[in-house]
Design an enzyme around this catalytic site. Sequence first.
Site, PDB file in Angstrom:
ATOM      1  N   SER A  13      35.112  21.045 -21.783  1.00 40.68           N
ATOM      2  CA  SER A  13      36.221  21.370 -21.435  1.00 40.68           C
ATOM      3  C   SER A  13      36.455  22.783 -21.436  1.00 40.68           C
ATOM      4  CB  SER A  13      37.303  20.886 -22.719  1.00 40.68           C
ATOM      5  OG  SER A  13      38.616  21.540 -22.417  1.00 40.68           O
ATOM      6  N   TYR A  23      40.870  19.775 -31.215  1.00 42.60           N
ATOM      7  CA  TYR A  23      40.510  19.247 -29.968  1.00 42.60           C
ATOM      8  C   TYR A  23      39.386  20.098 -29.532  1.00 42.60           C
ATOM      9  CZ  TYR A  23      39.821  17.772 -25.028  1.00 42.60           C
ATOM     10  OH  TYR A  23      39.399  17.689 -23.876  1.00 42.60           O
TER      11      TYR A  23
HETATM   12  N1  NAP Z   1      42.481  15.286 -18.673  1.00 42.46           N
HETATM   13  C1  NAP Z   1      41.922  16.451 -18.938  1.00 42.46           C
HETATM   14  O1  NAP Z   1      42.706  17.573 -18.646  1.00 42.46           O
HETATM   15  C2  NAP Z   1      40.623  16.789 -19.671  1.00 42.46           C
HETATM   16  C3  NAP Z   1      40.242  18.355 -19.299  1.00 42.46           C
HETATM   17  C4  NAP Z   1      39.023  18.576 -19.895  1.00 42.46           C
HETATM   18  C5  NAP Z   1      38.337  17.968 -20.262  1.00 42.46           C
HETATM   19  N2  NAP Z   1      38.637  16.397 -20.168  1.00 42.46           N
HETATM   20  C6  NAP Z   1      37.616  15.528 -20.812  1.00 42.46           C
HETATM   21  O2  NAP Z   1      37.540  14.571 -20.008  1.00 42.46           O
HETATM   22  C7  NAP Z   1      36.886  13.363 -20.590  1.00 42.46           C
HETATM   23  C8  NAP Z   1      37.673  12.279 -19.920  1.00 42.46           C
HETATM   24  O3  NAP Z   1      39.030  12.359 -20.371  1.00 42.46           O
HETATM   25  P1  NAP Z   1      40.077  11.808 -19.431  1.00 42.46           P
HETATM   26  O4  NAP Z   1      40.932  12.947 -18.879  1.00 42.46           O
HETATM   27  O5  NAP Z   1      39.680  10.678 -18.265  1.00 42.46           O
HETATM   28  O6  NAP Z   1      41.112  11.109 -20.526  1.00 42.46           O
HETATM   29  P2  NAP Z   1      41.753   9.668 -20.759  1.00 42.46           P
HETATM   30  O7  NAP Z   1      42.604   9.309 -19.467  1.00 42.46           O
HETATM   31  O8  NAP Z   1      42.410   9.946 -21.954  1.00 42.46           O
HETATM   32  O9  NAP Z   1      40.374   8.647 -20.867  1.00 42.46           O
HETATM   33  C9  NAP Z   1      39.602   8.577 -22.267  1.00 42.46           C
HETATM   34  C10 NAP Z   1      38.429   7.727 -22.010  1.00 42.46           C
HETATM   35  O10 NAP Z   1      37.703   7.898 -22.998  1.00 42.46           O
HETATM   36  C11 NAP Z   1      37.518   6.601 -23.778  1.00 42.46           C
HETATM   37  N3  NAP Z   1      37.407   6.791 -25.291  1.00 42.46           N
HETATM   38  C12 NAP Z   1      38.033   7.367 -26.202  1.00 42.46           C
HETATM   39  N4  NAP Z   1      37.342   7.280 -27.424  1.00 42.46           N
HETATM   40  C13 NAP Z   1      36.351   6.406 -27.038  1.00 42.46           C
HETATM   41  C14 NAP Z   1      35.240   5.783 -27.866  1.00 42.46           C
HETATM   42  N5  NAP Z   1      35.309   5.890 -29.357  1.00 42.46           N
HETATM   43  N6  NAP Z   1      34.212   5.020 -27.405  1.00 42.46           N
HETATM   44  C15 NAP Z   1      34.346   4.725 -26.102  1.00 42.46           C
HETATM   45  N7  NAP Z   1      35.105   5.266 -25.134  1.00 42.46           N
HETATM   46  C16 NAP Z   1      36.327   6.035 -25.850  1.00 42.46           C
HETATM   47  C17 NAP Z   1      38.863   6.058 -23.643  1.00 42.46           C
HETATM   48  O11 NAP Z   1      38.966   4.729 -23.687  1.00 42.46           O
HETATM   49  P3  NAP Z   1      40.303   3.627 -23.978  1.00 42.46           P
HETATM   50  O12 NAP Z   1      40.781   3.436 -22.757  1.00 42.46           O
HETATM   51  O13 NAP Z   1      39.492   2.610 -24.974  1.00 42.46           O
HETATM   52  O14 NAP Z   1      40.967   4.698 -24.958  1.00 42.46           O
HETATM   53  C18 NAP Z   1      39.036   6.513 -22.089  1.00 42.46           C
HETATM   54  O15 NAP Z   1      38.329   5.618 -21.170  1.00 42.46           O
HETATM   55  C19 NAP Z   1      37.293  13.550 -22.125  1.00 42.46           C
HETATM   56  O16 NAP Z   1      36.074  13.948 -22.582  1.00 42.46           O
HETATM   57  C20 NAP Z   1      38.115  14.680 -22.034  1.00 42.46           C
HETATM   58  O17 NAP Z   1      38.089  15.607 -23.320  1.00 42.46           O
HETATM   59  C21 NAP Z   1      39.687  16.277 -19.953  1.00 42.46           C
END
Ligand code: NAP
Length: 245
Positions: free
Chosen positions: A130, A143
């Site tokens: 991030s 976070y």
């Molecule tokens: N969205 C942003 O603005 C942003 C920016 C920078 C980085 N990121 C990073 O990008 C990555 C993906 O995030 P996203 O934006 O797609 O968020 P999201 O829509 O909230 O999805 C998060 C994913 O991680 C899974 N997950 C959470 N805890 C887990 C565990 N213990 N074991 C296995 N799977 C787990 C969730 O599964 P469930 O459906 O079961 O909850 C979901 O599939 C993350 O690492 C996040 O920190 C996001």
Amino acid sequence: MKIAGSVALVTGANRGLGRAYARELASRGAAKVFAAARHPDQVTEPGVIPIALDITDPQWVGDVAAECADVSLLVNNAGVMRASTFIGAPSLDAARAEMETNYFGTLSMCRAFAPVLAANGGGAIVNMLSVGSFYTNPFTASYGASKAAAWSLTNGVRLELHHQGTLVVAVHASFIDTDMAALVDAPKVSPESVAKMAFDAVEAGQIEVLADERTRTIKASLSRDHELIYPPIQEFWDAAVQGSH
Ligand SMILES: NC(=O)c1ccc[n+]([C@@H]2O[C@H](COP(=O)([O-])OP(=O)(O)OC[C@H]3O[C@@H](n4cnc5c(N)ncnc54)[C@H](OP(=O)(O)O)[C@@H]3O)[C@@H](O)[C@H]2O)c1
């Protein structure tokens, strides 16, 4: 490394960025894409192989690494964000959950899959980090700490796995248009664009992706963070604190 013909595993592949990663891998001709999810019944992407995995359970992680012994590309995407401050949060629960998933979960995956990648010619690891790896922000404080730890882990794993030819790619992004950033009213990049940049980097042998302008600006400002990064955050935070009284 070439994505075409590779065998990939993506964590958190049921929604958001993980689903975009899985889709992009399939469209680039990966021979197999394991779409790991806590609830694999929620994996709806055609052409991928759903697999059950909670990355916070090291035993489960080890079992999946044994089962998916042909993986040459590991995408550590799963993450949580609890919008928790350091001081004002009611307990350490959010901070622990973020560290368990974003740091220890990613670390478990790297440890379990390192020998698998070695056996398959070195391959690559993509760690989803991030912009918050680079600085702290009170609104998402714990976070940010977990993503800073995961950034450190990514750099360390790259050093430790260099001898076996494993490429370790750090992907940093600001806001991405997924559930995690649903409440954010600011410019967001699409998950598809982040997935494309990440796999372009894998194919080009690049170790870092800075996925948007804000992330590039913040990284470029690190040597002057107390002049350039923190003053506007302080102002915003003070106004928010004042507004809440
Ligand atoms: N969205 C942003 O603005 C942003 C920016 C920078 C980085 N990121 C990073 O990008 C990555 C993906 O995030 P996203 O934006 O797609 O968020 P999201 O829509 O909230 O999805 C998060 C994913 O991680 C899974 N997950 C959470 N805890 C887990 C565990 N213990 N074991 C296995 N799977 C787990 C969730 O599964 P469930 O459906 O079961 O909850 C979901 O599939 C993350 O690492 C996040 O920190 C996001």
